[in-house]
Design an enzyme around this catalytic site. Structure first.
Site, mmCIF file in Angstrom:
data_model
loop_
_atom_site.group_PDB
_atom_site.id
_atom_site.type_symbol
_atom_site.label_atom_id
_atom_site.label_comp_id
_atom_site.label_asym_id
_atom_site.label_seq_id
_atom_site.Cartn_x
_atom_site.Cartn_y
_atom_site.Cartn_z
ATOM 1 N N HIS A 170 0.868 -1.187 0.000
ATOM 2 C CA HIS A 170 0.000 0.000 0.000
ATOM 3 C C HIS A 170 0.902 1.233 0.000
ATOM 4 O O HIS A 170 1.985 1.204 0.604
ATOM 5 C CB HIS A 170 -0.819 0.134 1.286
ATOM 6 C CG HIS A 170 -1.709 -0.988 1.641
ATOM 7 N ND1 HIS A 170 -1.271 -2.125 2.251
ATOM 8 C CD2 HIS A 170 -3.053 -1.134 1.529
ATOM 9 C CE1 HIS A 170 -2.296 -2.933 2.483
ATOM 10 N NE2 HIS A 170 -3.380 -2.358 2.056
ATOM 11 N N ASP A 172 2.251 2.023 3.408
ATOM 12 C CA ASP A 172 3.271 1.146 3.993
ATOM 13 C C ASP A 172 4.671 1.657 3.727
ATOM 14 O O ASP A 172 5.602 1.346 4.478
ATOM 15 C CB ASP A 172 3.228 -0.260 3.359
ATOM 16 C CG ASP A 172 1.871 -0.899 3.385
ATOM 17 O OD1 ASP A 172 1.101 -0.588 4.308
ATOM 18 O OD2 ASP A 172 1.586 -1.706 2.475
#
Ligand SMILES: [Co+2]
Ligand SMILES: [Co+2]
Ligand SMILES: [Co+2]
Ligand SMILES: [Co+2]
Ligand SMILES: [Co+2]
Ligand SMILES: [Co+2]
Ligand SMILES: [Co+2]
Ligand SMILES: [Co+2]
EC number: 5.3.1.5
Lengths: 436, 436, 436, 436
Positions: free
Chosen positions: C100, C103
């Site tokens: 993501h 992240d």
């Protein structure tokens, strides 16, 4: 002489892991020695009379699916059923069976008639047991199917039902003793409630405790050498059953001073319904000193009711037998298949196939667990993890030689600030996967 | 003097059922007498410091949503938090609050510093309690958030963690006593396991028993007059917690001889997670003589985790308070709202609205339950249902004056064949619906 | 050049089933050929950036447990994280990773800053991907952690949030394309509701449909060759999520005419939470023509929340890969480990051990499934079971050439009375146990 | 002329909320006008023949508990059953009933005989319907109890079973039309699987789609004016049923182009088993345009199976009727009590009491919901919450006039940073509690 129900099927033998014969054992070799005992001695397999011979295949939305020549209400039907049952025991080569009174004889018009019929069948069983060498792992009374028990047996609001149940249990223990049964089981399927609105739980719990005490006293008095076992189940048929799980049963036994008299028969499916893993219930019973026997089966993880399927997941069964072995193995207990065919499994051979698959899966689980024990695969790391508790000070705490304030004072004095260590869960899971 | 956090909101008053003012009570009238006591005396409401003042609105997939001026790590933040807390207590007119050490003071660098900070806040609380008249229902130690507790507090494989937890509990009991707390609670959120593979359950259970015994001894020694309470929860955060449910805690207490020293604080949400209704857990605790206090909240029936919502279902709450009243009502216990706003409820007034709704729902439940008791709406039929057990013979059975074989003999002699009677569940459910 | 985070651990190699090296593969041999493809080509393993590198070890009752040198909010931290990530990919020898936006880069103060930071990291990734040969299985946008999304992303009551989410997805697709990502995933963790009381489900569903259509259009327009995937999950964080399960997603796609544009990324744990087995969801997606990729993990059967554990139960995984193979295997999809270490697994090596165990279990499952396919172990009996539908008349029914009344007339005319046949479930379960 | 089964019980009348007569309505007043229609017109109550007259009180662990004079296999028994049924309809004053073929006539030896028996009973019903004015809400075929359906009806591996089921449905639709039935229901209790190992889900789904299409075609052809309804249920009796929930049924209907031809009959208990609230399923069906009718009952929240209890929780029922009213109320649908007495509720009057309680609870729910609608108690805040979507730009997005990149560009250009607003869940819950 065989009934012919299973056609020309020959006794099931061990053919080894490469066999593709559906009617052979691939892993269960009765006389193979594991950790100093044969697999037969370890596993102590039993067939459950109810699921295998008495259940017609119905479910809440459908009726009978199985065609069995012995379905009927006569004593002759009961004898045919027994004949086929012992055929199956012999074909499988299992050492044990288990039964409820209601599984083996048609209900009579009175208590006396029901009892007399059970006596007749018990005698018939005696002959067949002698003939085949098959033994009785446990007997039990069905205190849940008849409408008289709809509101409980020992816990019924009507003391006449308590009395009827008491008379039934007395007779079933008599018969179990007569047949050399190694345990006597109580499962309280109706000992619970549908609604608290009409239930005096405190009173009913007292009734249950009194009932169990009377049962234990009677078993002792007649010299029954077997173990009295309670089988926990959280619910179903009722909304709540008093013997919910191992922890609940333990509290109950403590309350009535029976924790040294009674042990538990733990069923995989009931553990799951109670929100526990099977190995949890086994480990807890062992920790509490009340581990007795197991009802081996499997519950579907997506179903909210008791599916009583034949077990097949070897990694899970390995963890179960690991706990059994850690508890010292079975003494009077054993592995009873409280498992039924799916209602679409219509063929006589399916009865054999279900048991063969279950027995093979148990055998694999047992062997994997035994190797883990031999290798100290789990016990080694476990001991290391708790090693700190071997220090003199830690032992003093556990032995009751330190007060809260003494321990607290040491924390300040020594400025203790504990440092966490890895729990290594994935490592240990991988270790288990080396064995299964 | 108010902090201004709640703007110009005035103290919440009772305006009666027709009020549409979201910041008024419609059912809770503190001084209204019900069954001989005021509602305030019956319900003994407490606000939970953690959810209401310390929780930032995070969930496993998202972070902080609440903007609170006191979020921060300084002692000044802690004092602002306390100011707002006592504002809220006063606005609501609740008599009690509850807290963990970690809710009210920032963690220090050492145990000693953490303890000293708690002492500072405790003194600050003392002033505010005197000022407002708000009392402490219970104190408790947070033995689960810090990473040192990740593998358990009392049940940790490292005895240093046991010691640290012991020192923490000692200090929290000291503070609770200092503040006149009426109970001390232990919730064992980390006393359990993530996997049996690395767990010695028997040993850990011993550690927990020892810890509890030391705690009870200490409380006695310092003259703490309150009740020691265990709060059962089956799981979450761990896979399995040792204080699973009321029945499990009872067995545990019996094992360590503490069943007369310790009672239970029962939470609705935890009952649901354990597979029980709230009223079941209450009724069971009462039957076992260990009912203490309640954590009032509600669990979403479609969620498998602890949602800790404010309660709102009056029919369900009626059954809960019915059990509380049957148990004799609260003595040292009370109704603590272990409930948090949904993380989207951002406004300061939402903190009041959540409590107001919960308190009103409790009040309705209490009043309905009280009227059922006055009318013997349920107890009348209950007594009738078990009337058979008043016979001399039935009493003799329960009193241990009959053996199994005597009862069995009577069944045959009298040809007993019990006749079932309607359980009247729907009738009783309709009766309850007359009251809610 | 390695970061040194994993010490002197060498690249993980295949050592075969007898190895007891915890840092070796016992079953996964990347270049071993199974059903005509290498295991690497079949399994297409990916490491999930979020669990492995971004998750601090917190749970609803406790905070960070992991000490990672890259935890922090700076771009330098992000680069260290990336360095360690590619170290791990290389040590494991996995071909793919997934991430993501949130992240891999710290959130900026504005959308533009967040986007710019992602661009910087993407470029950094490009270098490391070239260097190591590791590829991107899929990219995705985190539309759930930030408080702006608390009430939904596409389904938010505020159209500004929809817009913000749209901008985020646009940029994440751009970056995914730039990095050669083979799929783009949408998981709607906040696309659902906490309470129907404040929710216009019909409107929100329209918003979600529109959002997805815009996303598909954009991906086409920019020539993104990968597959757009929806990841179903029934609930958690919200009470109800609109992408509940495969069947629900299918109806949603049909409604917006997207059933040929979008496929599903199926996670084991989400299947379990939705009340399904993993293999059910896989088989259904395959039957509906929307099977895309899998998030491999395991959900604890006794927990009601998403535990995202590394998978280890080979019999279950065999059934999963059997469905993957039946569906033709992966095309753009793969096996992403959406799995996190238990929060007590603190050691760097635990990150490797978790993946190794998961990869080995997948390899065993794949190989067992492949052999079942080669042997037609299940497909043979299946074909036989449905053979009746090969008759001309049966085909005519299915092909729409018969009316209800025509079929009904034939039943009477031919006096049809179907005879049930054994479903052979236990037999088939035993067959599977030959392979696992 | 009455059968006398209910003794001297008089028709149940409305006595108002203060009545303590268990055989009176306290809230249901058939001719009271609510939102412009009478309560009778709104609620359209129906009694379910199966639970009320055909169910013997058995459960998976126990047999018949009810003594009913009509239990037996003869056509005379069937007529007595019908007589008592219409007695009950008349005593309750309900406008409708519902039945399966198998509820009302004994199974014949052949299809033809079964059909002929149904015709005889249908004629008998016609007379009684004329006499009493009671109408048929819906008819349905029992395609699950007989062993021929054990592996599915439409989805059976044997096309003869499909044919038999088709013939059965054809005849049941004929009879439903003949009796003026306002709907025809299909519940696929066996349309699912016990194990994927022996199941071709794709093929079975095709069979189910074809079956439904044939049914719809036939109903049209014969001029049946009623609605064809599917009743979703996730599982039980099977492990998985294809008509899992409303969302699943919707995808299925879309797939076969039937979304405008078929609607859903939503049961509370089935919603719960599928992991949804009842109001969720109602709101979703309404949003999807397939809301048809309801099976009103209640599932025990602690049981994992379908308990089919009479409903009694007014707050929950209020939310259900709120969704019914929002959907425009019933057209051909109604409130069928798919509810059975607990098996301990043996008395004839219990049959009345169960329905009375359920009807009163529905009436309370309806009235509360109606007042919420009149006051815009929920719809007002709802409209305000989504007001942002009324802007021209937001509408343009939803109307498909904006691309992803256009929206993204605006986010950067306008530096959009959405600010979350309180979701006010507790406020809205308190609002609902003003009405219940
Ligand atoms: Co059992
Ligand atoms: Co069972
Ligand atoms: Co609590
Ligand atoms: Co809680
Ligand atoms: Co995932
Ligand atoms: Co997950
Ligand atoms: Co129904
Ligand atoms: Co139902």
């Amino acid at each position: 002489m065989s009934t012919g129900f299973f056609g020309d099927i020959k006794p099931v033998t061990y053919e080894g892991p490469n066999s593709v014969n559906p009617l052979a054992y691939r892993h269960y070799k009765a006389d193979e020695v594991v950790l100093g005992k044969t697999m037969e001695e370890h596993l102590r397999f039993a067939v459950a009379y109810w699921h295998t011979f008495a259940w017609p295949g119905g479910d809440p939305f459908g009726g009978q699916t199985f065609d069995r020549p012995w379905f009927g209400d006569s004593m002759d039907d009961a004898r045919v059923k027994a004949d086929v049952a012992f055929d199956l025991f012999s074909l499988l080569g299992v050492p044990y069976f288990c039964f409820h009174d209601a599984d083996v004889r048609p209900e009579g018009k009175t208590f006396a008639e029901s009892a007399q019929r059970l006596d007749v069948i018990a005698e018939y069983f005696e002959g067949k047991m002698k003939e085949t060498g098959v033994k009785l792992l446990w007997g039990t009374a069905n205190l849940f199917s008849n409408r008289r028990y709809m509101a409980g047996a020992a816990t019924n609001p009507d003391p006449d039902v308590f009395a009827y149940a008491a008379a039934t249990v007395k007779h079933c223990i008599d018969v179990t003793k007569q047949l050399g049964g190694e345990n006597y089981v109580l499962w309280g399927g109706r000992e619970g409630y549908e609604t608290l609105l009409n239930t005096d739980m405190k009173r009913e719990r007292q009734q249950a405790g009194r009932f169990l005490s009377m049962t234990v006293d009677y078993a002792k008095k007649i010299g029954f050498k077997g173990t009295i076992l309670i089988e926990p189940k959280p619910q179903e048929p009722t909304k709540h059953q008093y013997d919910y799980d191992v922890a609940t049963v333990y509290g109950f036994l403590k309350d009535f001073g029976l924790e040294n008299e009674v042990k538990v028969n733990i069923e995989q499916g009931h553990a799951i319904l109670a929100g526990h893993s099977f190995e949890h219930e086994l480990a807890l019973a062992s920790a509490l000193g009340i581990f007795g026997s197991i009802d081996m089966n499997r519950n579907d993880y997506q179903s909210g009711w008791d599916t009583d399927q034949f077990p097949n997941n070897v990694p899970e069964m390995t963890l179960a037998y690991y706990e059994v072995l850690r508890a010292g193995g079975f003494t009077t207990g054993g592995t009873n298949f409280d498992a039924k065919l799916r209602r679409q499994s219509l063929d006589p051979e399916d009865l054999l196939i279900g048991h063969i698959g279950g027995m093979d899966a148990c055998a694999r689980g047992l062997k994997a667990a035994a190797r883990m024990i031999e290798d100290k695969a789990l016990s080694g790391p476990l001991e290391a993890r708790y090693a700190g508790w071997q220090s003199a000070e830690a032992k003093a705490i556990l032995d009751g030689k330190r007060t809260l304030e003494e321990v607290a004072a040491r924390v300040t004095a020594e400025n203790i600030e504990p440092q966490p260590k890895s729990g290594k869960q994935e490592y240990l899971e991988n270790v288990v996967n080396r064995y299964v």
